[in-house]
Design a protein around this motif. Sequence first.
Motif, PDB file in Angstrom:
ATOM      1  N   ARG A   1     -10.447  -0.018   1.490  1.00  0.00           N
ATOM      2  CA  ARG A   1      -9.439  -0.783   0.755  1.00  0.00           C
ATOM      3  C   ARG A   1      -9.655  -0.704  -0.743  1.00  0.00           C
ATOM      4  O   ARG A   1      -8.710  -0.748  -1.522  1.00  0.00           O
ATOM      5  CB  ARG A   1      -9.454  -2.250   1.204  1.00  0.00           C
TER       6      ARG A   1
ATOM      7  N   ASP B   1     -16.169  -2.927   2.029  1.00  0.00           N
ATOM      8  CA  ASP B   1     -14.746  -2.621   2.190  1.00  0.00           C
ATOM      9  C   ASP B   1     -14.339  -1.423   1.336  1.00  0.00           C
ATOM     10  O   ASP B   1     -13.431  -1.494   0.512  1.00  0.00           O
ATOM     11  CB  ASP B   1     -13.917  -3.854   1.796  1.00  0.00           C
TER      12      ASP B   1
ATOM     13  N   ARG C   1      -7.833   2.576  -1.946  1.00  0.00           N
ATOM     14  CA  ARG C   1      -6.432   2.860  -1.634  1.00  0.00           C
ATOM     15  C   ARG C   1      -5.574   2.712  -2.891  1.00  0.00           C
ATOM     16  O   ARG C   1      -5.928   2.017  -3.838  1.00  0.00           O
ATOM     17  CB  ARG C   1      -5.915   1.879  -0.580  1.00  0.00           C
TER      18      ARG C   1
ATOM     19  N   CYS D   1       0.852  -1.183   0.000  1.00  0.00           N
ATOM     20  CA  CYS D   1       0.000   0.000   0.000  1.00  0.00           C
ATOM     21  C   CYS D   1       0.888   1.233   0.000  1.00  0.00           C
ATOM     22  O   CYS D   1       1.960   1.247   0.632  1.00  0.00           O
ATOM     23  CB  CYS D   1      -0.901  -0.015   1.232  1.00  0.00           C
TER      24      CYS D   1
END
Length: 647
Positions: A543, A540, A546, A210
């Motif tokens: 996520r 979600d 991201r 990430c």
Amino acid sequence: MQLDRKSVELLAPAGTWDAFTAAIDAGADAVYLGGKHFNMRVHISEFNFDDARLKQAVEYAHNHKVKLYITINNLISDEELPTLREYLKYLNEIKPDALLVQDFAVIQLVRELGVDIPMHASIMMNTHNRHAIEVLKSYGITRVVVSRELSLNEVKLLREQTGIETEYFIHGDMCISESGQCVHSGVVFGQSGNRGRCLKPCRWAYELHCENPDGDEGESESLHRFALNDMCMYRNLPELIDAGVYSFKIEGRMRPPEFIHRIVSTYRRAIDRYIADPTGYTIDETDWQNLYNNRVRNFTTVLALGQMTAKDIGWSGKREPKIFSRAIKEADIDDKGAAEIFGESEPIHTSEEGKTPKLSVRVAAVEAAKAVLDGGADVVYIGGEAFLPLRPWTLDNYKEIVSYAHSLGKKAIINTPRTTYSRECSELEQFFGKVETFADKPDGVMVSNLGSLRLVKQMTSLPIQTDLSFNLFNHEAAAFLKDNGAIQAATSLELSYSQLKSLIESSPLPIEVVVQGACESMICEHNFVDLDSPLDRWSDFERLERHYYLKDEAGERHAIRVDQFKRSHIHFGRDLCLYKYLEYFKGAASLRIEAQLYSSDFAAYVTRLYREAIDNKPSPEKLKDLQEKSPRPLGVGVYRFKQSRNS
């Protein structure tokens, strides 16, 4: 329709004479193979057929009532065009049953030379919508090897819409990138996958991280995240036939004769049994076990029957038959090879000598568009893919930036998605219907495939430019694009400086060159993060939006951006930066900055920097400042190489 032996063609590969005869002996209806030049398998000199062998192969195939197709399915540079002309003349004498083509130059020369051989559109043409097929049909293309990313339902629809004969890969090695849209090997090694020399960076191991603001990478296992398993449609032959696929294509021109014979004969038996008794057909489990036990990689049906999952990837790499290369550092801004090449070269010269090139910038958001226009851009490209967490451009967004650009005496050109399946084409039809009602119209449209080009021509009166995805490599292909309505074209990122210079100086079209920015190495039909650790699309959200990157074994960090269509765009580890050598490129009609991954402030800063350098000269001090401020390291891309290795 009543099925018979001629309802389906079993198409086999051959790289050697023994493999060729083995394929025919095993029951192939047709064989495809390549000469010593201009095809997608040129790594090993022992493979492929010289001119005399090609003639023998045509005669041998025809004596056995088998068709023979010759591949000319790679990109061709200007210096190769004279040889290509002679090769086409020779092929016209020996009369194979078809030519498999990628580069528009081949289509141009076949028409110019009066070559009387049918043409099939290679999978490398990335043909994936009905509009593109209609254009190709108008040039005499009689068959399309449809994109690997198309499901059988989509193939069936294209067949019904266009009547084109379709060919589909049913067995063998598969690329994870969209066909013809991977330039990783060509830029990093000077050996282009589009020119038959791919060193397969898709088979490397990568870590997934990430993009944390604090720079902490955290832990990530190094896995072969791009390593797609081998296609195997043996258990799905009825679905292929129902989809109207005519030619069942086996991959494997580098495979030995015994491998070819086993695969071809296994599929031959299954096809014949189905045609003889469709309602009573069942899988021959003995043949299936033999096929499975002798597999190279594990098997997958990829996207033929639905979305990919983690099971389609060979994460461990243990079944990879050969790793063609290892990750290396990309060429940095001070690369010695690039310095030597430019030191020995002349700047690009055109008939419009002394004319200042336009400065264009592709942006991701409204604020960035205004910032680069204020910073000195002549043209701003807006719209197209929106990388999460950004949202797609609205009609009001387009109107706002078109008006803003025109208030400054500048241009705003609409960008379109690189990939346009049925959904995207339908959306573009609606969109351009709305654009035609704008009181203040945009200054043009940039398209990424033949289908989008045709659609824009039908729906609007706006000028059309072609983008990087066309893989423009020579002036004959530029002529093809001009004949189809383009007023400007961007060149392939894989062209060396000498090849680029030759193209620009002989092109009938104005040419745009990318000189700065985060460039895509490939585009894939899935979300890498989702494959790695499945996401809950209902909850979600964090996520999903991201930013992530893939880290290769050389330490290069490849940014991943996911667009509104859930496709992953993989970028090179280093942003291209030709600021140091900008004087050599001023003969191009347009110089482009790829600023989609830049903040508005940084995009404006880079635009001002290049504006000053175009109007005056580059400054070493300002280059140092750019290096310090850049969000990623800078590099010179393919320009470390004297040429993209020939085909």
